[in-house]
Design a protein around this motif. Structure first.
Motif, PDB file in Angstrom:
ATOM      1  N   ILE A  69       1.734   7.889   2.788  1.00  0.00           N
ATOM      2  CA  ILE A  69       1.971   8.650   1.860  1.00  0.00           C
ATOM      3  C   ILE A  69       2.798  10.070   2.619  1.00  0.00           C
ATOM      4  N   TRP A  70       3.938  10.183   1.918  1.00  0.00           N
ATOM      5  CA  TRP A  70       4.442  11.566   2.394  1.00  0.00           C
ATOM      6  C   TRP A  70       4.851  12.695   1.159  1.00  0.00           C
ATOM      7  N   ALA A  71       4.418  13.591   1.204  1.00  0.00           N
ATOM      8  CA  ALA A  71       4.334  14.436   0.174  1.00  0.00           C
ATOM      9  C   ALA A  71       4.028  13.847  -1.097  1.00  0.00           C
ATOM     10  N   TRP A  72       2.783  13.271  -1.339  1.00  0.00           N
ATOM     11  CA  TRP A  72       2.249  12.808  -2.448  1.00  0.00           C
ATOM     12  C   TRP A  72       3.306  11.522  -2.994  1.00  0.00           C
ATOM     13  N   SER A  73       4.186  11.003  -2.153  1.00  0.00           N
ATOM     14  CA  SER A  73       5.053  10.049  -2.631  1.00  0.00           C
ATOM     15  C   SER A  73       4.969   8.806  -1.731  1.00  0.00           C
ATOM     16  N   LEU A  74       5.676   7.672  -2.063  1.00  0.00           N
ATOM     17  CA  LEU A  74       6.195   6.682  -1.273  1.00  0.00           C
ATOM     18  C   LEU A  74       6.988   7.254  -0.194  1.00  0.00           C
ATOM     19  N   THR A  75       7.105   6.793   0.754  1.00  0.00           N
ATOM     20  CA  THR A  75       8.170   7.025   2.032  1.00  0.00           C
ATOM     21  C   THR A  75       9.605   6.512   1.406  1.00  0.00           C
ATOM     22  N   PRO A  76      10.623   7.324   1.910  1.00  0.00           N
ATOM     23  CA  PRO A  76      11.915   7.061   1.808  1.00  0.00           C
ATOM     24  C   PRO A  76      12.395   5.676   2.301  1.00  0.00           C
ATOM     25  N   PRO A  77      11.847   5.256   3.310  1.00  0.00           N
ATOM     26  CA  PRO A  77      12.384   3.736   3.704  1.00  0.00           C
ATOM     27  C   PRO A  77      11.778   2.730   2.867  1.00  0.00           C
ATOM     28  N   ILE A  78      10.545   2.929   2.454  1.00  0.00           N
ATOM     29  CA  ILE A  78       9.823   1.862   1.489  1.00  0.00           C
ATOM     30  C   ILE A  78      10.981   1.971   0.068  1.00  0.00           C
ATOM     31  N   LYS A  79      10.964   3.244  -0.441  1.00  0.00           N
ATOM     32  CA  LYS A  79      11.879   3.503  -1.598  1.00  0.00           C
ATOM     33  C   LYS A  79      13.287   2.565  -1.403  1.00  0.00           C
ATOM     34  N   SER A  80      13.812   2.724  -0.268  1.00  0.00           N
ATOM     35  CA  SER A  80      14.987   1.910  -0.125  1.00  0.00           C
ATOM     36  C   SER A  80      14.811   0.339  -0.055  1.00  0.00           C
ATOM     37  N   PHE A  81      13.734   0.076   0.512  1.00  0.00           N
ATOM     38  CA  PHE A  81      13.531  -1.224   0.588  1.00  0.00           C
ATOM     39  C   PHE A  81      13.503  -2.053  -0.838  1.00  0.00           C
ATOM     40  N   ILE A  82      12.502  -1.199  -1.684  1.00  0.00           N
ATOM     41  CA  ILE A  82      12.430  -1.839  -2.960  1.00  0.00           C
ATOM     42  C   ILE A  82      13.726  -1.674  -3.744  1.00  0.00           C
ATOM     43  N   LEU A  83      14.739  -0.620  -3.662  1.00  0.00           N
ATOM     44  CA  LEU A  83      15.837  -0.557  -4.592  1.00  0.00           C
ATOM     45  C   LEU A  83      16.814  -1.604  -3.938  1.00  0.00           C
ATOM     46  N   ASN A  84      16.517  -2.117  -2.858  1.00  0.00           N
ATOM     47  CA  ASN A  84      17.579  -3.150  -2.286  1.00  0.00           C
ATOM     48  C   ASN A  84      17.303  -4.362  -2.954  1.00  0.00           C
ATOM     49  N   ASP A  85      16.370  -4.484  -3.934  1.00  0.00           N
ATOM     50  CA  ASP A  85      16.072  -5.848  -4.622  1.00  0.00           C
ATOM     51  C   ASP A  85      15.898  -7.270  -4.035  1.00  0.00           C
ATOM     52  N   TYR A  86      15.057  -7.036  -2.896  1.00  0.00           N
ATOM     53  CA  TYR A  86      14.429  -8.122  -2.201  1.00  0.00           C
ATOM     54  C   TYR A  86      13.334  -8.582  -3.231  1.00  0.00           C
ATOM     55  N   LEU A  87      12.731  -7.830  -3.827  1.00  0.00           N
ATOM     56  CA  LEU A  87      11.597  -8.533  -4.562  1.00  0.00           C
ATOM     57  C   LEU A  87      11.828  -8.759  -5.701  1.00  0.00           C
ATOM     58  N   ILE A  88      11.852  -9.791  -5.917  1.00  0.00           N
ATOM     59  CA  ILE A  88      12.166 -10.510  -7.356  1.00  0.00           C
ATOM     60  C   ILE A  88      11.278 -11.607  -7.611  1.00  0.00           C
ATOM     61  N   ASP A  89      10.517 -11.620  -8.546  1.00  0.00           N
ATOM     62  CA  ASP A  89       9.546 -12.531  -9.145  1.00  0.00           C
ATOM     63  C   ASP A  89       8.554 -12.998  -8.141  1.00  0.00           C
ATOM     64  N   LYS A  90       7.880 -11.922  -7.498  1.00  0.00           N
ATOM     65  CA  LYS A  90       6.892 -11.865  -6.583  1.00  0.00           C
ATOM     66  C   LYS A  90       5.557 -11.721  -7.067  1.00  0.00           C
ATOM     67  N   ASP A  91       4.437 -12.060  -6.512  1.00  0.00           N
ATOM     68  CA  ASP A  91       3.218 -11.650  -6.688  1.00  0.00           C
ATOM     69  C   ASP A  91       2.878 -10.396  -5.665  1.00  0.00           C
ATOM     70  N   LEU A  92       3.072  -9.192  -6.303  1.00  0.00           N
ATOM     71  CA  LEU A  92       3.059  -8.024  -5.198  1.00  0.00           C
ATOM     72  C   LEU A  92       1.668  -7.318  -5.362  1.00  0.00           C
ATOM     73  N   TYR A  93       1.297  -6.909  -3.853  1.00  0.00           N
ATOM     74  CA  TYR A  93       0.340  -6.144  -3.460  1.00  0.00           C
ATOM     75  C   TYR A  93       0.894  -4.759  -2.709  1.00  0.00           C
ATOM     76  N   PHE A  94       0.040  -3.458  -3.191  1.00  0.00           N
ATOM     77  CA  PHE A  94       0.859  -2.369  -2.652  1.00  0.00           C
ATOM     78  C   PHE A  94      -0.366  -1.701  -1.490  1.00  0.00           C
ATOM     79  N   PHE A  95      -0.303  -1.517  -0.555  1.00  0.00           N
ATOM     80  CA  PHE A  95      -1.249  -0.754   0.347  1.00  0.00           C
ATOM     81  C   PHE A  95      -0.725   0.356   0.930  1.00  0.00           C
ATOM     82  N   TYR A  96      -1.724   1.419   1.131  1.00  0.00           N
ATOM     83  CA  TYR A  96      -1.118   2.856   1.636  1.00  0.00           C
ATOM     84  C   TYR A  96      -2.124   3.291   2.503  1.00  0.00           C
ATOM     85  N   THR A  97      -1.344   4.163   3.555  1.00  0.00           N
ATOM     86  CA  THR A  97      -2.471   4.936   4.167  1.00  0.00           C
ATOM     87  C   THR A  97      -1.963   6.544   3.921  1.00  0.00           C
ATOM     88  N   HIS A  98      -3.184   7.361   3.991  1.00  0.00           N
ATOM     89  CA  HIS A  98      -2.968   8.789   3.753  1.00  0.00           C
ATOM     90  C   HIS A  98      -3.977   9.642   4.230  1.00  0.00           C
TER      91      HIS A  98
END
Ligand SMILES: Cc1cc2nc3c(=O)[nH]c(=O)nc-3n(C[C@H](O)[C@H](O)[C@H](O)COP(=O)(O)O)c2cc1C
Length: 162
Positions: free
Chosen positions: A81-110
Protein backbone atom coordinates in the motif's frame (compact mmCIF):
# COMPACT_ATOMS: atom_id res chain seq x y z
CA UNK A 1 -3.60 -28.46 -16.96
CA UNK A 2 -4.31 -24.83 -16.01
CA UNK A 3 -1.99 -23.37 -13.45
CA UNK A 4 -1.89 -20.68 -10.78
CA UNK A 5 0.20 -17.53 -11.14
CA UNK A 6 1.25 -15.10 -8.39
CA UNK A 7 1.99 -11.60 -9.72
CA UNK A 8 3.47 -9.00 -7.41
CA UNK A 9 5.28 -5.71 -7.08
CA UNK A 10 7.43 -5.17 -3.99
CA UNK A 11 9.84 -2.36 -3.17
CA UNK A 12 11.27 -3.63 0.10
CA UNK A 13 10.52 -7.34 0.06
CA UNK A 14 7.47 -7.77 2.29
CA UNK A 15 4.95 -8.29 -0.48
CA UNK A 16 7.51 -10.45 -2.25
CA UNK A 17 7.75 -12.66 0.81
CA UNK A 18 3.95 -13.13 0.91
CA UNK A 19 3.95 -13.84 -2.83
CA UNK A 20 6.49 -16.62 -2.44
CA UNK A 21 4.67 -18.18 0.53
CA UNK A 22 1.47 -18.29 -1.56
CA UNK A 23 3.35 -19.70 -4.54
CA UNK A 24 5.02 -22.39 -2.46
CA UNK A 25 1.74 -23.43 -0.83
CA UNK A 26 -0.16 -23.60 -4.12
CA UNK A 27 2.71 -24.78 -6.36
CA UNK A 28 2.17 -21.63 -8.39
CA UNK A 29 4.43 -19.75 -10.78
CA UNK A 30 5.62 -16.26 -9.84
CA UNK A 31 5.91 -13.05 -11.85
CA UNK A 32 7.59 -9.97 -10.41
CA UNK A 33 6.41 -6.65 -11.83
CA UNK A 34 9.22 -4.12 -12.22
CA UNK A 35 8.90 -0.51 -13.33
CA UNK A 36 11.60 0.54 -15.78
CA UNK A 37 12.35 3.54 -13.55
CA UNK A 38 12.49 2.41 -9.92
CA UNK A 39 13.09 4.80 -7.04
CA UNK A 40 16.50 4.53 -5.43
CA UNK A 41 16.07 5.53 -1.79
CA UNK A 42 15.06 3.31 1.11
CA UNK A 43 15.12 6.26 3.51
CA UNK A 44 12.37 8.80 4.24
CA UNK A 45 12.58 10.00 0.63
CA UNK A 46 10.77 6.85 -0.46
CA UNK A 47 7.55 8.20 1.08
CA UNK A 48 7.90 11.49 -0.80
CA UNK A 49 8.77 9.88 -4.12
CA UNK A 50 6.34 6.97 -3.88
CA UNK A 51 3.56 9.11 -2.44
CA UNK A 52 3.96 11.70 -5.18
CA UNK A 53 3.74 8.97 -7.82
CA UNK A 54 0.38 7.97 -6.37
CA UNK A 55 -0.95 11.52 -6.06
CA UNK A 56 0.12 12.36 -9.62
CA UNK A 57 -1.67 9.17 -10.76
CA UNK A 58 1.49 7.96 -12.50
CA UNK A 59 1.17 4.88 -14.67
CA UNK A 60 4.82 3.83 -15.02
CA UNK A 61 6.22 1.84 -17.93
CA UNK A 62 7.03 -1.70 -16.89
CA UNK A 63 9.90 -3.98 -17.81
CA UNK A 64 8.80 -6.41 -20.54
CA UNK A 65 6.53 -9.25 -19.41
CA UNK A 66 6.96 -12.50 -21.33
CA UNK A 67 4.44 -14.66 -19.46
CA UNK A 68 1.76 -16.53 -21.42
CA UNK A 69 -1.31 -15.62 -19.35
CA UNK A 70 -3.51 -18.12 -21.20
CA UNK A 71 -1.76 -20.88 -19.18
CA UNK A 72 -3.34 -19.60 -15.98
CA UNK A 73 -6.95 -19.49 -14.86
CA UNK A 74 -6.25 -18.39 -11.28
CA UNK A 75 -4.07 -15.37 -10.58
CA UNK A 76 -3.05 -13.77 -7.28
CA UNK A 77 -2.03 -10.11 -7.52
CA UNK A 78 0.00 -8.53 -4.72
CA UNK A 79 0.92 -4.94 -3.96
CA UNK A 80 2.24 -2.90 -1.05
CA UNK A 81 0.00 0.00 0.00
CA UNK A 82 1.31 3.44 -0.93
CA UNK A 83 -0.58 6.51 0.22
CA UNK A 84 -3.68 4.40 0.99
CA UNK A 85 -3.65 3.16 -2.63
CA UNK A 86 -2.43 0.51 -5.00
CA UNK A 87 1.16 1.05 -6.13
CA UNK A 88 1.58 2.64 -9.57
CA UNK A 89 3.37 -0.43 -11.03
CA UNK A 90 0.42 -2.67 -10.10
CA UNK A 91 -2.02 -0.15 -11.59
CA UNK A 92 0.05 -0.23 -14.78
CA UNK A 93 -0.04 -4.01 -14.81
CA UNK A 94 -3.83 -4.09 -14.43
CA UNK A 95 -4.37 -1.42 -17.07
CA UNK A 96 -2.26 -3.41 -19.55
CA UNK A 97 -5.13 -5.91 -19.82
CA UNK A 98 -3.21 -9.08 -19.09
CA UNK A 99 -6.05 -10.06 -16.74
CA UNK A 100 -9.04 -11.24 -18.71
CA UNK A 101 -11.49 -13.96 -17.71
CA UNK A 102 -9.41 -15.02 -14.67
CA UNK A 103 -10.25 -16.08 -11.13
CA UNK A 104 -8.51 -13.29 -9.23
CA UNK A 105 -7.32 -12.89 -5.66
CA UNK A 106 -5.75 -9.72 -4.32
CA UNK A 107 -3.27 -9.51 -1.44
CA UNK A 108 -1.43 -6.54 -0.03
CA UNK A 109 1.01 -5.59 2.69
CA UNK A 110 0.79 -2.37 4.68
CA UNK A 111 1.46 -0.75 8.05
CA UNK A 112 -2.12 -0.32 9.22
CA UNK A 113 -3.59 2.17 6.75
CA UNK A 114 -4.82 0.31 3.68
CA UNK A 115 -7.44 2.89 2.73
CA UNK A 116 -10.03 1.65 0.25
CA UNK A 117 -7.58 -0.37 -1.75
CA UNK A 118 -9.68 -3.54 -1.83
CA UNK A 119 -12.55 -1.64 -3.40
CA UNK A 120 -10.22 0.08 -5.91
CA UNK A 121 -8.75 -3.23 -6.98
CA UNK A 122 -12.20 -4.79 -7.34
CA UNK A 123 -13.44 -1.91 -9.49
CA UNK A 124 -10.40 -2.13 -11.75
CA UNK A 125 -10.68 -5.86 -12.46
CA UNK A 126 -14.25 -7.03 -12.00
CA UNK A 127 -15.63 -6.13 -15.41
CA UNK A 128 -13.31 -8.60 -17.15
CA UNK A 129 -12.61 -11.13 -14.39
CA UNK A 130 -14.05 -12.95 -11.39
CA UNK A 131 -12.81 -11.22 -8.24
CA UNK A 132 -12.91 -13.96 -5.58
CA UNK A 133 -11.02 -12.78 -2.53
CA UNK A 134 -8.65 -10.39 -0.86
CA UNK A 135 -6.44 -10.23 2.22
CA UNK A 136 -4.15 -7.63 3.78
CA UNK A 137 -1.07 -8.42 5.84
CA UNK A 138 0.90 -6.25 8.25
CA UNK A 139 4.36 -7.81 8.22
CA UNK A 140 6.45 -7.17 11.33
CA UNK A 141 9.49 -5.36 9.98
CA UNK A 142 12.29 -7.76 9.11
CA UNK A 143 10.55 -10.71 10.77
CA UNK A 144 9.14 -12.43 7.76
CA UNK A 145 8.48 -15.73 9.51
CA UNK A 146 5.67 -14.27 11.59
CA UNK A 147 3.56 -13.54 8.54
CA UNK A 148 3.61 -17.09 7.21
CA UNK A 149 0.85 -18.43 9.46
CA UNK A 150 -1.49 -15.62 8.41
CA UNK A 151 -0.91 -16.52 4.79
CA UNK A 152 -1.55 -20.21 5.43
CA UNK A 153 -4.78 -19.33 7.28
CA UNK A 154 -6.03 -17.21 4.37
CA UNK A 155 -5.23 -19.90 1.81
CA UNK A 156 -7.01 -22.53 3.90
CA UNK A 157 -10.12 -20.37 3.90
CA UNK A 158 -9.98 -20.03 0.12
CA UNK A 159 -9.81 -23.78 -0.30
CA UNK A 160 -8.22 -23.56 -3.74
CA UNK A 161 -7.64 -26.77 -5.65
CA UNK A 162 -3.90 -27.31 -6.12
C1 LIG B 1 5.73 5.48 -0.63
C2 LIG B 1 5.14 4.67 0.48
C3 LIG B 1 3.86 4.95 0.95
C4 LIG B 1 3.27 4.16 1.95
N1 LIG B 1 1.99 4.44 2.33
C5 LIG B 1 1.38 3.61 3.23
C6 LIG B 1 0.00 3.83 3.59
O1 LIG B 1 -0.68 4.74 3.11
N2 LIG B 1 -0.56 2.98 4.49
C7 LIG B 1 0.15 1.94 5.08
O2 LIG B 1 -0.41 1.23 5.89
N3 LIG B 1 1.45 1.71 4.73
C8 LIG B 1 2.08 2.51 3.82
N4 LIG B 1 3.39 2.27 3.46
C9 LIG B 1 4.07 1.10 4.04
C10 LIG B 1 4.07 -0.10 3.09
O3 LIG B 1 2.78 -0.36 2.56
C11 LIG B 1 4.52 -1.37 3.82
O4 LIG B 1 5.75 -1.15 4.46
C12 LIG B 1 4.60 -2.55 2.87
O5 LIG B 1 4.65 -3.76 3.61
C13 LIG B 1 5.83 -2.46 1.97
O6 LIG B 1 5.82 -3.54 1.08
P1 LIG B 1 7.15 -4.00 0.29
O7 LIG B 1 8.19 -4.34 1.34
O8 LIG B 1 6.72 -5.19 -0.48
O9 LIG B 1 7.60 -2.86 -0.56
C14 LIG B 1 3.99 3.07 2.51
C15 LIG B 1 5.30 2.79 2.04
C16 LIG B 1 5.87 3.57 1.04
C17 LIG B 1 7.25 3.26 0.55
Amino acid sequence: MKKILVVYYSYEGHTEHVAYVIAQELSADVLQIKPIKEMSTKGFGKYLWGGSQVYMKKIPKLEPISVDFSKYDTIFVGSPIWAWSLTPPIKSFILNDYLIDKDLYFFYTHEGGPGKVEKSFKIMVEKKNRFLGTCGFIPPKNNFDLINQQVYDWLNLLNIEK
